[in-house]
Design a protein around this motif. Structure first.
Motif, PDB file in Angstrom:
ATOM      1  N   GLY A   1      20.752 -32.245  29.814  1.00  0.00           N
ATOM      2  CA  GLY A   1      21.509 -30.993  29.856  1.00  0.00           C
ATOM      3  C   GLY A   1      21.100 -30.031  30.954  1.00  0.00           C
ATOM      4  O   GLY A   1      21.675 -28.947  31.064  1.00  0.00           O
TER       5      GLY A   1
ATOM      6  N   VAL B   1      12.903 -31.713  20.419  1.00  0.00           N
ATOM      7  CA  VAL B   1      14.030 -32.368  21.107  1.00  0.00           C
ATOM      8  C   VAL B   1      13.648 -33.789  21.529  1.00  0.00           C
ATOM      9  O   VAL B   1      14.447 -34.725  21.386  1.00  0.00           O
ATOM     10  CB  VAL B   1      14.482 -31.529  22.325  1.00  0.00           C
ATOM     11  CG1 VAL B   1      15.387 -32.335  23.241  1.00  0.00           C
ATOM     12  CG2 VAL B   1      15.185 -30.260  21.856  1.00  0.00           C
TER      13      VAL B   1
ATOM     14  N   ALA C   1      13.884 -35.872  18.485  1.00  0.00           N
ATOM     15  CA  ALA C   1      15.289 -36.090  18.101  1.00  0.00           C
ATOM     16  C   ALA C   1      15.933 -37.122  19.014  1.00  0.00           C
ATOM     17  O   ALA C   1      16.740 -37.956  18.571  1.00  0.00           O
ATOM     18  CB  ALA C   1      16.057 -34.764  18.153  1.00  0.00           C
TER      19      ALA C   1
ATOM     20  N   ARG D   1      14.987 -40.484  17.839  1.00  0.00           N
ATOM     21  CA  ARG D   1      15.772 -40.890  16.660  1.00  0.00           C
ATOM     22  C   ARG D   1      17.174 -41.327  17.073  1.00  0.00           C
ATOM     23  O   ARG D   1      17.737 -42.266  16.506  1.00  0.00           O
ATOM     24  CB  ARG D   1      15.848 -39.733  15.644  1.00  0.00           C
ATOM     25  CG  ARG D   1      14.561 -39.484  14.889  1.00  0.00           C
ATOM     26  CD  ARG D   1      14.772 -38.538  13.698  1.00  0.00           C
ATOM     27  NE  ARG D   1      15.195 -37.213  14.094  1.00  0.00           N
ATOM     28  CZ  ARG D   1      14.365 -36.233  14.454  1.00  0.00           C
ATOM     29  NH1 ARG D   1      13.057 -36.432  14.464  1.00  0.00           N
ATOM     30  NH2 ARG D   1      14.828 -35.053  14.800  1.00  0.00           N
TER      31      ARG D   1
ATOM     32  N   LEU E   1      20.093 -31.575  11.063  1.00  0.00           N
ATOM     33  CA  LEU E   1      20.079 -31.925  12.486  1.00  0.00           C
ATOM     34  C   LEU E   1      18.782 -32.638  12.863  1.00  0.00           C
ATOM     35  O   LEU E   1      18.768 -33.501  13.730  1.00  0.00           O
ATOM     36  CB  LEU E   1      20.246 -30.674  13.339  1.00  0.00           C
ATOM     37  CG  LEU E   1      21.678 -30.209  13.521  1.00  0.00           C
ATOM     38  CD1 LEU E   1      21.718 -28.792  14.078  1.00  0.00           C
ATOM     39  CD2 LEU E   1      22.442 -31.140  14.451  1.00  0.00           C
ATOM     40  N   LEU E   2      17.686 -32.265  12.217  1.00  0.00           N
ATOM     41  CA  LEU E   2      16.393 -32.908  12.510  1.00  0.00           C
ATOM     42  C   LEU E   2      16.143 -34.133  11.632  1.00  0.00           C
ATOM     43  O   LEU E   2      15.098 -34.759  11.753  1.00  0.00           O
ATOM     44  CB  LEU E   2      15.237 -31.909  12.321  1.00  0.00           C
ATOM     45  CG  LEU E   2      14.814 -31.141  13.574  1.00  0.00           C
ATOM     46  CD1 LEU E   2      15.830 -30.063  13.893  1.00  0.00           C
ATOM     47  CD2 LEU E   2      13.437 -30.542  13.434  1.00  0.00           C
TER      48      LEU E   2
ATOM     49  N   TYR F   1      21.852 -24.455  30.108  1.00  0.00           N
ATOM     50  CA  TYR F   1      22.767 -25.363  29.418  1.00  0.00           C
ATOM     51  C   TYR F   1      24.221 -25.004  29.677  1.00  0.00           C
ATOM     52  O   TYR F   1      24.581 -23.825  29.736  1.00  0.00           O
ATOM     53  CB  TYR F   1      22.540 -25.322  27.910  1.00  0.00           C
ATOM     54  CG  TYR F   1      21.234 -25.917  27.435  1.00  0.00           C
ATOM     55  CD1 TYR F   1      20.799 -27.150  27.908  1.00  0.00           C
ATOM     56  CD2 TYR F   1      20.456 -25.252  26.505  1.00  0.00           C
ATOM     57  CE1 TYR F   1      19.610 -27.703  27.458  1.00  0.00           C
ATOM     58  CE2 TYR F   1      19.258 -25.800  26.042  1.00  0.00           C
ATOM     59  CZ  TYR F   1      18.847 -27.028  26.529  1.00  0.00           C
ATOM     60  OH  TYR F   1      17.680 -27.559  26.073  1.00  0.00           O
TER      61      TYR F   1
ATOM     62  N   LEU G   1      27.802 -28.290  25.953  1.00  0.00           N
ATOM     63  CA  LEU G   1      26.781 -29.336  25.819  1.00  0.00           C
ATOM     64  C   LEU G   1      26.507 -29.721  24.370  1.00  0.00           C
ATOM     65  O   LEU G   1      26.273 -30.887  24.055  1.00  0.00           O
ATOM     66  CB  LEU G   1      25.480 -28.845  26.485  1.00  0.00           C
ATOM     67  CG  LEU G   1      24.338 -29.856  26.584  1.00  0.00           C
ATOM     68  CD1 LEU G   1      24.730 -31.045  27.448  1.00  0.00           C
ATOM     69  CD2 LEU G   1      23.095 -29.183  27.171  1.00  0.00           C
TER      70      LEU G   1
ATOM     71  N   ARG H   1      28.425 -32.691  22.679  1.00  0.00           N
ATOM     72  CA  ARG H   1      28.228 -34.067  23.130  1.00  0.00           C
ATOM     73  C   ARG H   1      26.757 -34.490  23.137  1.00  0.00           C
ATOM     74  O   ARG H   1      26.479 -35.666  23.353  1.00  0.00           O
ATOM     75  CB  ARG H   1      28.871 -34.283  24.509  1.00  0.00           C
ATOM     76  CG  ARG H   1      28.380 -33.428  25.629  1.00  0.00           C
ATOM     77  CD  ARG H   1      29.025 -33.906  26.953  1.00  0.00           C
ATOM     78  NE  ARG H   1      28.206 -33.476  28.060  1.00  0.00           N
ATOM     79  CZ  ARG H   1      28.366 -32.318  28.688  1.00  0.00           C
ATOM     80  NH1 ARG H   1      29.305 -31.486  28.330  1.00  0.00           N
ATOM     81  NH2 ARG H   1      27.567 -31.999  29.691  1.00  0.00           N
ATOM     82  N   ALA H   2      25.838 -33.586  22.885  1.00  0.00           N
ATOM     83  CA  ALA H   2      24.410 -33.950  22.936  1.00  0.00           C
ATOM     84  C   ALA H   2      23.654 -33.366  21.740  1.00  0.00           C
ATOM     85  O   ALA H   2      22.804 -32.501  21.890  1.00  0.00           O
ATOM     86  CB  ALA H   2      23.797 -33.473  24.259  1.00  0.00           C
TER      87      ALA H   2
ATOM     88  N   TRP I   1      21.269 -34.437  20.079  1.00  0.00           N
ATOM     89  CA  TRP I   1      19.804 -34.623  20.102  1.00  0.00           C
ATOM     90  C   TRP I   1      19.102 -33.431  20.761  1.00  0.00           C
ATOM     91  O   TRP I   1      17.892 -33.323  20.662  1.00  0.00           O
ATOM     92  CB  TRP I   1      19.434 -35.918  20.837  1.00  0.00           C
ATOM     93  CG  TRP I   1      20.063 -36.022  22.196  1.00  0.00           C
ATOM     94  CD1 TRP I   1      19.563 -35.537  23.372  1.00  0.00           C
ATOM     95  CD2 TRP I   1      21.315 -36.627  22.510  1.00  0.00           C
ATOM     96  NE1 TRP I   1      20.437 -35.789  24.400  1.00  0.00           N
ATOM     97  CE2 TRP I   1      21.518 -36.468  23.897  1.00  0.00           C
ATOM     98  CE3 TRP I   1      22.285 -37.284  21.754  1.00  0.00           C
ATOM     99  CZ2 TRP I   1      22.657 -36.938  24.540  1.00  0.00           C
ATOM    100  CZ3 TRP I   1      23.411 -37.758  22.397  1.00  0.00           C
ATOM    101  CH2 TRP I   1      23.599 -37.596  23.765  1.00  0.00           C
ATOM    102  N   LEU I   2      19.852 -32.544  21.413  1.00  0.00           N
ATOM    103  CA  LEU I   2      19.219 -31.356  21.994  1.00  0.00           C
ATOM    104  C   LEU I   2      19.014 -30.261  20.947  1.00  0.00           C
ATOM    105  O   LEU I   2      18.412 -29.228  21.229  1.00  0.00           O
ATOM    106  CB  LEU I   2      20.027 -30.845  23.196  1.00  0.00           C
ATOM    107  CG  LEU I   2      20.120 -31.855  24.358  1.00  0.00           C
ATOM    108  CD1 LEU I   2      20.981 -31.294  25.485  1.00  0.00           C
ATOM    109  CD2 LEU I   2      18.731 -32.229  24.887  1.00  0.00           C
ATOM    110  N   LEU I   3      19.518 -30.487  19.729  1.00  0.00           N
ATOM    111  CA  LEU I   3      19.241 -29.627  18.564  1.00  0.00           C
ATOM    112  C   LEU I   3      19.631 -28.171  18.808  1.00  0.00           C
ATOM    113  O   LEU I   3      18.985 -27.245  18.308  1.00  0.00           O
ATOM    114  CB  LEU I   3      17.744 -29.692  18.202  1.00  0.00           C
ATOM    115  CG  LEU I   3      17.159 -31.097  17.952  1.00  0.00           C
ATOM    116  CD1 LEU I   3      15.657 -31.008  17.726  1.00  0.00           C
ATOM    117  CD2 LEU I   3      17.837 -31.780  16.771  1.00  0.00           C
TER     118      LEU I   3
ATOM    119  N   THR J   1      14.437 -24.630  15.145  1.00  0.00           N
ATOM    120  CA  THR J   1      13.256 -25.490  15.045  1.00  0.00           C
ATOM    121  C   THR J   1      11.979 -24.698  15.338  1.00  0.00           C
ATOM    122  O   THR J   1      12.033 -23.591  15.880  1.00  0.00           O
ATOM    123  CB  THR J   1      13.311 -26.664  16.045  1.00  0.00           C
ATOM    124  OG1 THR J   1      12.969 -26.174  17.349  1.00  0.00           O
ATOM    125  CG2 THR J   1      14.697 -27.297  16.085  1.00  0.00           C
TER     126      THR J   1
END
Lengths: 281, 281
Positions: free
Chosen positions: A134, A157, A160, A163, B59-60, B135, B139, B142-143, B145-147, B152
């Motif tokens: 990103g 991140v 994640a 995972r 999400l995690l 960012y 974003l 589509r991503a 995993w960037l949480l 967090t």
């Protein structure tokens, strides 16, 4: 098996709590770390790891305990490790900012067994997927507050992303920048071989400076290889003679497929890269 | 003053260590949190905060202890707080992934005094700077995993951004996306007033859903205001009738200047916004 040493060199019980709930390391992921391989009682690349720890501390404006304290803690872990049963281990160095307002950073060194799964990946290679990180490739220089070249405790991140790789049936991740160029893995540096040239991504793109990659490149240069630290597109991963993920514990892990597509993963070339790296030690 | 409660409702010593060195919350910032204002023994927006905690956990892929456990811990903190001396406090809920491989998340609730500096900013307003978050506004979708919409424990970048603000002589940060649109503060939601319309950024841009902003908007709608959740450029910060940073503890903090330029910060409008928010309680 875990061996925990404090920065004064004393050994502590790894199963006993060490951090207060309000330590900023717990509450904010506000701290830094390094992971170092110890093989046959010798730390690998301890100097570059401690250099990078200092670099991370500077970026976070964290008052880092003196270098001798880290060296002492690593030594204490080594002296207390059961070498007869485990000839290799990983030492993790962690420094948190401590409790808010105290200006009293908390650090430790923890020796950890290298998991069977890690050793298997080292020998068998891995399947990787590319995932967007990103970030633009020129972001680091103009936005230092994003801490792009610091190895911070804020790794949610990265976890994640691992995972996500597992959900896609893969073992590892290769992050890409907004222009499609290759960045790094969540816990590794990407290295390509093209003929007798090794390539890796420049840290100026906002990635960590690789300690294992650095050791490999020094050895490769001595052995007559060319090395290049240059930006390259994800397509280069598919067009090279080999791709590796370099990390302190997993060393040079060969990538066998990317996004489900098999890539060149020659066993002899892998053995040569491994020998090059090991020729440092 | 700190009061620490565990998830079984017992009170623990906040000065005693609670987390092992190898808890993934410590080693990887791998966990989630919420901060909730307690005023006159009543938690504000406890439901939306626990909803967001569950969203973050999903999400995690973190197995979150049941909702009743969090409610019990908050109750224990409230029951043990010295209300005579401190009529308001903040409770922080934290859940880490625990020790690797154990699948045993660790959580707590900690009551904390609201600092004098926070109360001063609430009443006097703040100077903010805009900083790039790096960012793109599209974003998040589509991503994952960037949480981007998870709260967090990996907040090192948010803390670094606050230090950058301080270095520039400011109190607060407003993050912007790559297209220049306004995202959020490191620990707050941005709210604008334009006439009798309140605006805020949509969570789909990769920001946290604001609990305090949500409470304000519900109250404003009841009182006949218009509300809009829409993308807007940083220039709108300078062209509005007022800008606020909404957060659970600081509530509606008025922004008085951005990047060194004074903006409209009317005292009567601020009082009206404050009253609107308080009309919920």
């Amino acid at each position: 098996m875990r061996v925990l040493a404090l920065l004064d060199g004393t050994i502590a019980d790894p199963q006993a709590p060490l951090f207060r709930a309000d330590d900023l390391g717990v509450m904010r992921g506000d701290g830094i770390f390094e992971t170092i391989l110890i093989a046959d009682r010798k730390p690998r690349e301890l100097g570059p790891h401690l250099d990078r720890l200092e670099h991370s501390a500077a970026l976070l404006q964290l008052r880092l305990p003196e270098r001798a304290a880290w060296e002492r803690a690593v030594r204490a872990v080594i002296d207390n490790w059961p070498w007869d049963t485990d000839p290799q281990m990983a030492v993790k160095l962690v420094c948190t900012r401590g409790v808010e307002g105290d200006d009293n950073p908390n650090g430790f060194a923890m020796g950890m067994q290298i998991e069977a799964d890690t050793l298997r990946k080292r020998s068998e290679g891995v399947a990787a997927v590319t995932l967007e990180r990103g970030y633009a490739p020129d972001l680091m220089e103009r936005a230092p507050w994003l801490l792009l070249s610091a190895k911070t405790l804020s790794y949610a991140v990265n976890m994640a992303a691992m995972r996500e790789a597992a959900a896609r049936g893969a073992d590892e991740v290769i992050f890409t920048a907004t222009d499609g160029s290759v960045l790094e893995g969540p816990t590794s540096t990407v290295v390509l071989a093209q003929g007798h040239t090794l390539l890796t991504t420049p840290p100026s793109l906002g990635i960590l400076k690789g300690t294992t990659q650095g050791a490999l490149f020094r050895a490769a240069e001595k052995a007559g290889w060319q090395t290049r630290v240059t930006k390259f597109p994800a397509s280069a991963l598919f067009e090279s003679d080999g791709v590796w993920l370099a990390s302190s514990v997993r060393l040079m892990t060969q990538v066998r497929s990317i996004d489900g597509i098999e890539i060149k993963a020659d066993a002899d070339l892998h053995a040569e890269i491994d020998r090059l790296y090991e020729s440092n030690y």
